[in-house]
Design an enzyme around this catalytic site. Structure first.
Site, PDB file in Angstrom:
ATOM      1  N   GLY A 209      39.704  36.710  47.604  1.00  0.00           N
ATOM      2  CA  GLY A 209      39.290  36.717  46.333  1.00  0.00           C
ATOM      3  C   GLY A 209      40.041  35.367  45.726  1.00  0.00           C
ATOM      4  CG  ASN A 210      38.531  33.995  42.514  1.00  0.00           C
ATOM      5  OD1 ASN A 210      38.931  34.439  41.164  1.00  0.00           O
ATOM      6  ND2 ASN A 210      37.266  34.051  42.822  1.00  0.00           N
ATOM      7  CE1 TYR A 211      46.397  33.517  43.174  1.00  0.00           C
ATOM      8  CE2 TYR A 211      45.676  31.427  43.747  1.00  0.00           C
ATOM      9  CZ  TYR A 211      46.608  32.298  43.971  1.00  0.00           C
ATOM     10  OH  TYR A 211      47.373  32.205  45.216  1.00  0.00           O
ATOM     11  CB  SER A 212      38.900  34.468  37.975  1.00  0.00           C
ATOM     12  OG  SER A 212      38.412  34.795  36.741  1.00  0.00           O
ATOM     13  CB  ALA A 277      36.134  32.631  39.371  1.00  0.00           C
TER      14      ALA A 277
END
Length: 403
Positions: A209-212, A277
């Site tokens: 995943g990502n930090y969005s 994102a």
């Protein structure tokens, strides 16, 4: 009268600033609004229901039950009646209860049933305001989509000087008036927004995943809906909520799910703003059971996900507008402009992770908007609601140029 026909629920809590509620009521009534006061038991220690009722021409609501005959006040009906709920003053206790859903009085149950936008004007001593618990609760309320009207600095009831004074009634009124009278220039438009991260499963308990946080996309969705647009918000996993009758929320998890939702809905839209994102790669194989440490070194083979922006850019008609985002770490403007042209966008919103306050999981953003001719507009660091306003203004100007 700018607020004729508007319904305001005014929540008053146990603060010395409760006396300012009288001035706020007068401003609302003078502008043509109907005001219904909901006051906490502690609030009545600072200002009487008789005074408030005289100003609003309505009985003040405080208790769940009106009399001992079984009649009661419906917080559900209030939630449907209101065009806005304003809690001024809002004490640390009430803010904590709102953030955590502690429905032990009529004001909190009304808040939890509210369908309209909610505005919160904190009032407390400076140490209470800056305490981590209060700041966390305010952040939670923001994540729910509430509007926080920041307190000002000055001499407080404790005789200390600092931030904690409730904003003046005139400024609170102006904030609500501006919100409720925002132009409806997008009333004939349908706009799709993508927001948040995507999660690409490795096994049943792990993902890439990502930090969005989704805050930017949700702010854009609110801005579009407030201007009258039918708004489709396709959201990846996030803790955020949105409460607006013109917003249709579609929750997804993976890039593939977001791709399918976006391509399915784009034909119905006049514009799409792609702020999510989205993962560029996803695991080729997803384990059915949790991968155990005992298996030792693991290699995860990735495959590209569908490019949502490129796909919609190919599908886009002359009547549709497509807006993209570029989060860059180097050669920012060049990379963003190449993405704009390659994916057939009408303009692109550029962020740089090198700009302090413009990364993930913050309430502010610093953007540059680049159009198809290469013209750039740089904006200073702003909160994300203000940034959303700038983005939607740019979109609106494209339609105005076509008239």
């Amino acid at each position: 009268m700018t607020l004729t026909g508007k319904h305001i629920v005014l929540g008053i809590t146990g603060s010395i600033a409760a006396y300012k509620a009288c001035s706020l009521i007068r401003l609302f009534v003078k502008a043509g609004a109907e005001v219904q006061v909901v006051i906490t038991p502690a609030g009545k220690e600072f200002i009487t229901p008789v005074t408030l009722s005289a100003l609003t021409s309505k009985p003040v609501i405080s208790e769940f039950f009106a009399q001992r005959d079984g009649s009661w006040h419906s917080h559900v009906d209030l939630g449907l009646w209101a065009d806005a709920m304003v809690i001024a003053p809002a004490t640390a206790s009430t803010i904590g209860k709102m953030a955590n859903g502690i429905a032990d009085n009529m004001l909190i149950t009304t808040y939890l049933s509210m369908k309209a936008p909610v505005f919160v004007a904190p009032a407390m001593d400076l140490d209470m305001f800056r305490h981590p618990a209060t700041q966390k609760n305010l952040e939670t309320l923001r994540s729910y989509g509430n509007h926080i009207i920041e307190p000002t600095s000055g001499e407080l009831a404790s005789k200390l000087v600092g931030k904690g004074r409730m904003e003046e009634p005139e400024n609170i009124f102006s904030t609500i008036e501006q919100f409720l009278t925002t132009d409806q220039t997008l009333a004939d438009k349908t706009i799709m927004i993508t927001a948040g991260p995507t999660y690409e499963k490795i096994d049943p308990v792990r993902f890439i995943g990502n930090y969005s946080s989704g805050k930017m996309g949700y702010a854009i969705a609110r801005q579009c809906a407030q201007r009258g647009a039918d708004t489709i918000l396709i959201s990846g996993p996030t803790q955020l909520t949105i409460n607006h009758p013109r917003v249709k929320l579609i929750k997804v998890e993976s890039a593939q799910e977001m791709y399918l939702a976006a391509t399915e809905n784009f034909a119905l839209c006049d514009a799409a703003i792609l702020s999510a994102a989205v993962a560029d790669f996803t695991p080729m194989q997803k384990a059915d059971t949790k991968i155990k440490r005992e298996k030792g070194e693991q290699v995860i083979t990735l495959q590209p996900t569908h490019d949502i922006a490129a796909t919609l850019g190919q599908q886009k008609t002359d009547k549709q507008k497509l807006v993209g985002f570029a989060l860059e770490t180097n050669d920012e403007q060049h990379n963003a402009q190449q993405k704009l042209l390659k994916k057939n966008l009408d303009f692109i919103v550029l962020n740089s992770l090198r700009d302090k306050g413009a990364g993930f999981n913050v309430d502010t953003n610093k953007i540059t908007i680049i159009n198809r001719s290469g013209e750039t507009t740089n904006y200073p660091l702003k909160n994300k609601d203000e940034v959303a306003n700038d983005i939607v203004n740019t979109l609106t100007s494209l339609w105005e140029q076509q008239k």
